[in-house]
Design a protein around this motif. Structure first.
Motif, PDB file in Angstrom:
ATOM      1  N   LEU A 131       0.771  -1.169  -0.008  1.00  0.00           N
ATOM      2  CA  LEU A 131      -0.087  -0.135   0.097  1.00  0.00           C
ATOM      3  C   LEU A 131       0.971   1.382  -0.053  1.00  0.00           C
ATOM      4  O   LEU A 131       0.386   2.215  -0.555  1.00  0.00           O
ATOM      5  CB  LEU A 131      -1.226  -0.004   1.240  1.00  0.00           C
ATOM      6  N   PHE A 132       2.083   1.155   0.791  1.00  0.00           N
ATOM      7  CA  PHE A 132       2.602   2.500   0.781  1.00  0.00           C
ATOM      8  C   PHE A 132       3.820   2.726   0.095  1.00  0.00           C
ATOM      9  O   PHE A 132       4.707   3.894   0.415  1.00  0.00           O
ATOM     10  CB  PHE A 132       2.988   2.666   2.427  1.00  0.00           C
ATOM     11  N   VAL A 133       4.416   1.955  -0.904  1.00  0.00           N
ATOM     12  CA  VAL A 133       5.495   2.173  -1.552  1.00  0.00           C
ATOM     13  C   VAL A 133       5.385   2.814  -2.648  1.00  0.00           C
ATOM     14  O   VAL A 133       4.568   2.450  -3.484  1.00  0.00           O
ATOM     15  CB  VAL A 133       6.308   0.724  -1.871  1.00  0.00           C
ATOM     16  N   TYR A 137       5.708  10.837  -8.229  1.00  0.00           N
ATOM     17  CA  TYR A 137       5.539   9.609  -7.398  1.00  0.00           C
ATOM     18  C   TYR A 137       4.082   9.202  -7.693  1.00  0.00           C
ATOM     19  O   TYR A 137       3.133   9.814  -7.363  1.00  0.00           O
ATOM     20  CB  TYR A 137       6.050   9.416  -6.389  1.00  0.00           C
ATOM     21  N   ALA A 138       4.047   7.798  -7.767  1.00  0.00           N
ATOM     22  CA  ALA A 138       2.617   7.226  -7.588  1.00  0.00           C
ATOM     23  C   ALA A 138       2.685   5.767  -6.796  1.00  0.00           C
ATOM     24  O   ALA A 138       4.081   5.359  -6.982  1.00  0.00           O
ATOM     25  CB  ALA A 138       2.029   6.837  -8.989  1.00  0.00           C
ATOM     26  N   PRO A 139       1.861   5.416  -6.388  1.00  0.00           N
ATOM     27  CA  PRO A 139       1.831   4.144  -5.474  1.00  0.00           C
ATOM     28  C   PRO A 139       2.152   2.884  -6.452  1.00  0.00           C
ATOM     29  O   PRO A 139       1.805   2.918  -7.799  1.00  0.00           O
ATOM     30  CB  PRO A 139       0.525   3.651  -4.942  1.00  0.00           C
ATOM     31  N   SER A 140       3.358   2.317  -6.124  1.00  0.00           N
ATOM     32  CA  SER A 140       3.853   1.143  -6.818  1.00  0.00           C
ATOM     33  C   SER A 140       2.728   0.146  -7.492  1.00  0.00           C
ATOM     34  O   SER A 140       2.524  -0.388  -8.427  1.00  0.00           O
ATOM     35  CB  SER A 140       5.155   0.485  -6.255  1.00  0.00           C
ATOM     36  N   ILE A 141       1.851  -0.300  -6.341  1.00  0.00           N
ATOM     37  CA  ILE A 141       0.811  -1.382  -6.739  1.00  0.00           C
ATOM     38  C   ILE A 141      -0.041  -0.795  -7.816  1.00  0.00           C
ATOM     39  O   ILE A 141      -0.652  -1.722  -8.414  1.00  0.00           O
ATOM     40  CB  ILE A 141       0.132  -1.835  -5.346  1.00  0.00           C
ATOM     41  N   ALA A 142      -0.486   0.594  -7.644  1.00  0.00           N
ATOM     42  CA  ALA A 142      -1.264   1.060  -8.983  1.00  0.00           C
ATOM     43  C   ALA A 142      -0.498   1.173 -10.199  1.00  0.00           C
ATOM     44  O   ALA A 142      -1.123   0.707 -11.168  1.00  0.00           O
ATOM     45  CB  ALA A 142      -1.623   2.563  -8.413  1.00  0.00           C
ATOM     46  N   LEU A 152       8.977  -2.488  -5.239  1.00  0.00           N
ATOM     47  CA  LEU A 152       8.347  -3.294  -4.184  1.00  0.00           C
ATOM     48  C   LEU A 152       9.126  -4.117  -3.792  1.00  0.00           C
ATOM     49  O   LEU A 152       9.234  -4.357  -2.618  1.00  0.00           O
ATOM     50  CB  LEU A 152       7.173  -3.781  -4.944  1.00  0.00           C
ATOM     51  N   SER A 153      10.121  -4.702  -4.647  1.00  0.00           N
ATOM     52  CA  SER A 153      10.845  -5.824  -4.010  1.00  0.00           C
ATOM     53  C   SER A 153      11.914  -5.221  -3.188  1.00  0.00           C
ATOM     54  O   SER A 153      12.137  -5.703  -2.238  1.00  0.00           O
ATOM     55  CB  SER A 153      11.620  -6.743  -5.133  1.00  0.00           C
ATOM     56  N   MET A 154      12.567  -4.163  -3.537  1.00  0.00           N
ATOM     57  CA  MET A 154      13.706  -3.607  -2.676  1.00  0.00           C
ATOM     58  C   MET A 154      13.262  -3.119  -1.662  1.00  0.00           C
ATOM     59  O   MET A 154      13.895  -3.259  -0.388  1.00  0.00           O
ATOM     60  CB  MET A 154      14.301  -2.227  -3.568  1.00  0.00           C
ATOM     61  N   TYR A 155      12.103  -2.196  -1.553  1.00  0.00           N
ATOM     62  CA  TYR A 155      11.305  -1.860  -0.088  1.00  0.00           C
ATOM     63  C   TYR A 155      11.016  -3.145   0.677  1.00  0.00           C
ATOM     64  O   TYR A 155      10.996  -2.901   1.941  1.00  0.00           O
ATOM     65  CB  TYR A 155      10.475  -0.774  -0.452  1.00  0.00           C
ATOM     66  N   GLY A 156      10.399  -4.002   0.123  1.00  0.00           N
ATOM     67  CA  GLY A 156       9.979  -5.254   0.506  1.00  0.00           C
ATOM     68  C   GLY A 156      11.214  -5.966   1.284  1.00  0.00           C
ATOM     69  O   GLY A 156      11.144  -6.485   2.408  1.00  0.00           O
TER      70      GLY A 156
END
Length: 188
Positions: free
Chosen positions: A49-51, A62-67, A88-92
């Motif tokens: 949700l927040f990346v 910027y925009a939400p990665s999941i979007a 997503l993978s880096m922040y995850g």
């Protein structure tokens, strides 16, 4: 209206909606009693949700990665797909490394401190109370049976002797007879 204000307003609205969505996810996962599963699931949804990801490389938008990921898959475009996956993978990975480090420290702390006894659940408490009632009823029935053998009381209630639930529904008088009606006492 200023585009910068629109941008900040959109991110504010998304941030509030994402926070509400995360709280709903917390509520949905609250039934999971094993925290070693519940906490990583909550962290995964928070990451999703927040990346943020940059929309264009030369502009700080910027925009939400999941979007971005969902829209690129939906419209079969790969312009920002791999950038969103990489973010997503880096922040995850960073979030999960920090989480597992903190979870390991917490595990060592609980191991050193001594883990308290877990609280019994409501179902376990109810089952224990029911077992205790049955044991008390059985002891009472045995005492009544022994008294009947010695002739101190009327015949034992052999048919309903080991069923305490029926005693609540079917009234048994002092002679051991079944009474289906309860007569009111008008006079003493």
């Amino acid at each position: 209206m200023d585009p910068q204000q629109d941008y900040l307003l959109a991110w504010s609205a998304y941030g509030i909606a994402a926070f509400v969505g995360l709280m709903v996810w917390f509520k949905m996962t609250s039934w999971i009693s094993w925290r070693w599963l519940r906490e990583p699931l909550r962290l995964l949804v928070a990451i999703l949700l927040f990346v943020p990801s940059p929309v264009l490389m030369d502009e700080p938008i910027y925009a939400p990665s999941i979007a971005m990921l969902a829209l690129d898959i939906l419209f079969k475009s790969s312009a920002n797909l791999w950038r969103a996956v990489a973010d997503l993978s880096m922040y995850g990975a960073i979030a999960f490394i920090i989480y597992f480090a903190l979870a390991f420290v917490r595990f060592l702390w609980e191991l050193w401190r001594g883990k308290p006894e877990p609280k019994p659940s409501k179902a376990a408490k109810k089952a224990a109370k029911k077992a205790q009632q049955r044991a008390a009823q059985k002891a009472h029935n045995q005492a009544e049976h022994e008294a009947a053998k010695q002739g101190k009381v009327g015949a034992p209630r052999s048919r309903y002797e080991n069923d305490p639930e029926l005693d609540e529904v079917i009234r048994i008088d002092s002679n051991g007879d079944r009474r289906l009606r309860i007569e009111p006492k008008l006079f003493k």
